[in-house]
Motif scaffolding. Structure first.
Motif, short mmCIF file in Angstrom:
data_model
loop_
_atom_site.label_atom_id
_atom_site.label_comp_id
_atom_site.label_asym_id
_atom_site.label_seq_id
_atom_site.Cartn_x
_atom_site.Cartn_y
_atom_site.Cartn_z
N GLU A 1 -60.53 10.57 -28.17
CA GLU A 1 -61.73 10.23 -27.40
C GLU A 1 -61.38 9.96 -25.93
OE1 GLU A 1 -64.97 10.15 -28.06
OE2 GLU A 1 -64.65 10.97 -30.07
N LYS A 2 -60.17 9.52 -25.70
CA LYS A 2 -59.72 9.24 -24.33
C LYS A 2 -59.07 10.48 -23.70
CE LYS A 2 -60.92 4.94 -24.65
NZ LYS A 2 -62.10 4.44 -23.89
N ASN A 3 -59.18 11.62 -24.39
CA ASN A 3 -58.59 12.88 -23.90
C ASN A 3 -57.08 12.78 -23.75
OD1 ASN A 3 -60.98 14.47 -23.73
ND2 ASN A 3 -61.56 13.33 -21.89
N LEU A 4 -56.46 12.11 -24.70
CA LEU A 4 -55.01 11.98 -24.75
C LEU A 4 -54.51 12.41 -26.12
CD1 LEU A 4 -54.63 8.42 -23.16
CD2 LEU A 4 -54.07 10.61 -22.05
N ARG B 1 -59.90 19.97 -31.37
CA ARG B 1 -60.02 18.84 -30.44
C ARG B 1 -58.70 18.59 -29.71
NH1 ARG B 1 -62.83 13.74 -33.18
NH2 ARG B 1 -62.61 13.03 -31.00
N ILE B 2 -57.59 18.75 -30.42
CA ILE B 2 -56.27 18.59 -29.79
C ILE B 2 -56.06 19.68 -28.74
CG2 ILE B 2 -53.78 18.60 -30.18
CD1 ILE B 2 -54.35 17.49 -33.01
N LYS B 3 -56.45 20.90 -29.08
CA LYS B 3 -56.31 22.02 -28.14
C LYS B 3 -57.12 21.77 -26.88
CE LYS B 3 -56.95 27.02 -27.78
NZ LYS B 3 -57.38 28.26 -28.50
N ILE C 1 -47.91 7.20 -21.42
CA ILE C 1 -47.11 7.50 -22.61
C ILE C 1 -47.39 8.91 -23.11
CG2 ILE C 1 -46.73 6.89 -25.04
CD1 ILE C 1 -47.39 3.95 -24.18
N PHE C 2 -48.67 9.24 -23.28
CA PHE C 2 -49.03 10.56 -23.82
C PHE C 2 -48.69 11.68 -22.84
CE2 PHE C 2 -51.60 8.07 -26.75
CZ PHE C 2 -51.52 8.81 -27.92
N ARG C 3 -49.04 11.49 -21.60
CA ARG C 3 -48.84 12.56 -20.62
C ARG C 3 -47.37 12.67 -20.18
NH1 ARG C 3 -54.08 14.20 -18.23
NH2 ARG C 3 -52.94 14.94 -16.40
N GLY C 4 -46.64 11.57 -20.29
CA GLY C 4 -45.23 11.59 -19.91
C GLY C 4 -44.29 11.85 -21.06
N HIS D 1 -54.82 6.94 -38.52
CA HIS D 1 -55.94 7.86 -38.39
C HIS D 1 -56.93 7.34 -37.33
CE1 HIS D 1 -59.16 10.42 -40.70
NE2 HIS D 1 -59.08 10.75 -39.43
N LYS D 2 -57.22 6.07 -37.40
CA LYS D 2 -58.12 5.44 -36.42
C LYS D 2 -57.56 5.58 -35.00
CE LYS D 2 -59.94 0.82 -35.26
NZ LYS D 2 -59.92 -0.62 -35.67
N ALA D 3 -56.26 5.40 -34.87
CA ALA D 3 -55.62 5.49 -33.56
C ALA D 3 -55.69 6.91 -33.00
CB ALA D 3 -54.17 5.03 -33.65
N VAL D 4 -55.43 7.90 -33.83
CA VAL D 4 -55.49 9.29 -33.37
C VAL D 4 -56.89 9.62 -32.85
CG1 VAL D 4 -55.41 11.71 -34.12
CG2 VAL D 4 -53.60 10.12 -34.82
N LEU D 5 -57.90 9.22 -33.58
CA LEU D 5 -59.28 9.49 -33.16
C LEU D 5 -59.61 8.76 -31.86
CD1 LEU D 5 -61.15 9.32 -36.59
CD2 LEU D 5 -60.45 11.36 -35.32
N TYR D 6 -59.10 7.54 -31.73
CA TYR D 6 -59.36 6.76 -30.52
C TYR D 6 -58.75 7.45 -29.28
CZ TYR D 6 -58.90 3.13 -26.98
OH TYR D 6 -58.94 2.43 -25.79
N PHE D 7 -57.51 7.87 -29.39
CA PHE D 7 -56.86 8.48 -28.23
C PHE D 7 -57.41 9.87 -27.93
CE2 PHE D 7 -53.54 5.31 -29.47
CZ PHE D 7 -53.67 4.53 -28.33
#
Length: 324
Positions: free
Chosen positions: A266-269, A135-137, A230-233, A258-264
């Motif tokens: 889902e936002k493709n970040l 999913r990260i890839k 934040i993520f893209r920069g 863990h909840k935060a990682v899954l949330y972001f």
């Protein structure tokens, strides 16, 4: 006579089952499994005079580019690991690399710290962050997703940064050394001390708030910043090199993280834990994730490297004669 045999057989069967179970687990996960089972079934715990158990990990990602011009290899981490010979805190290590495992055993033995050490040789895919690699890839390979080596290029590197929270929670639940606090410490955190043979201990930092997770402020940032930026920069607020918390807080924080990682995702970040931590506590992150655990920011003072301020604040030199 038959009754005597049946009665004793009834009591012996559970014991035989338990030791058969231990034998098979022992062959899978070396001596550390035995330590865990002793703690679970027999109430056994090692005790330490230290207040903090240190948790670290090395996952063999091979050679990869770091930033614009640096290259990190397995030997980079093997060199940095030499500082753990002189760290007197109880230490829990996770790795999938036999060479790293054997080196840590050797270093801790030479430092007379065997009793303060547990090493877990594990398959990294048993940890939830490495189960998210595909999913990260997918996020990283989106057209136009910014390239920041290796943070947004190597999904295994990103997963390894998220894995620190998974192994911290695991170490806390095992509680092998019965300390009130736990700290994640990057393998290379004290890289500037390689070659320095002074023994040292990491102590609880001044004014530590037991209801929070202690981290190192790196750059002042606006909490109104959008996680997309934040993520893209590749933007950093706090560092992930050292993280300190009580047992209860670490366990709850790992669930939030863990909840935060899954949330972001889902936002493709996605990026490393430093971008996740920043985004969790932005105005956007607070509205959506509603974190119940706050961060305690340690603000760098003096002229040292701001990335390593908290670790050196906790570091105290130990007299060699105090090590038994």
């Amino acid at each position: 006579m038959a009754k005597w045999k049946h009665t004793h057989l009834f009591f012996l069967l559970p014991i035989l089952f338990l030791f058969t179970f231990i034998y098979h687990l022992e062959s899978w996960n070396s001596s550390s499994t035995w330590s865990f089972l002793k703690g679970t079934f027999f109430g056994y715990r090692k005790t330490s005079s230290s207040s903090i158990t240190i948790v670290t990990a090395y996952w063999n990602l091979g050679t990869f580019q770091k930033g614009f011009s640096k290259t990190f290899t397995k030997n980079t981490y093997l060199t940095w690991a030499k500082t753990f010979q002189y760290l007197t805190n109880p230490l829990v290590v996770y790795t999938d690399c036999a060479e790293f495992r054997d080196l840590m055993k050797k270093l801790r033995s030479e430092g007379k710290l065997n009793y303060e050490t547990e090493i877990f040789f594990v398959k990294r895919k048993t940890l939830w962050p490495f189960q998210l690699v595909d999913r990260i890839k997918k996020v990283f390979t989106q057209p136009g997703y910014p390239i920041h080596y290796p943070n947004t290029v190597n999904p295994f590197y990103a997963a390894s940064q998220h894995a620190k929270y998974a192994v911290m929670s695991d170490a806390v639940q095992r509680n092998l050394f019965n300390t009130p606090c736990y700290a994640w410490l990057d393998i290379g955190y004290f890289r500037d001390l390689v070659g320095n043979n002074e023994s040292f201990e990491l102590k609880i930092p001044p004014n530590f708030d037991q209801s929070r997770v202690a981290v190192n402020l790196v750059f002042n940032q606006s909490m109104g910043m959008d996680p997309f930026r934040i993520f893209r920069g590749n933007i950093v607020w706090v560092g992930g090199g050292i993280i300190i918390g009580t047992r209860k807080v670490v366990i709850e924080f790992e669930k939030l993280y863990h909840k935060a990682v899954l949330y972001f995702l889902e936002k493709n970040l996605m990026n490393t834990d430093q971008q996740v931590l920043f985004s969790m506590y932005t105005n956007h992150g607070r509205r959506t994730l509603k974190p119940k655990i706050e961060l305690q920011l340690y603000i760098p003072r003096g002229h040292g490297n701001i990335w390593f301020y908290l670790g050196y604040l906790c570091r105290a030199v130990v007299n060699q004669t105090e090590i038994t």
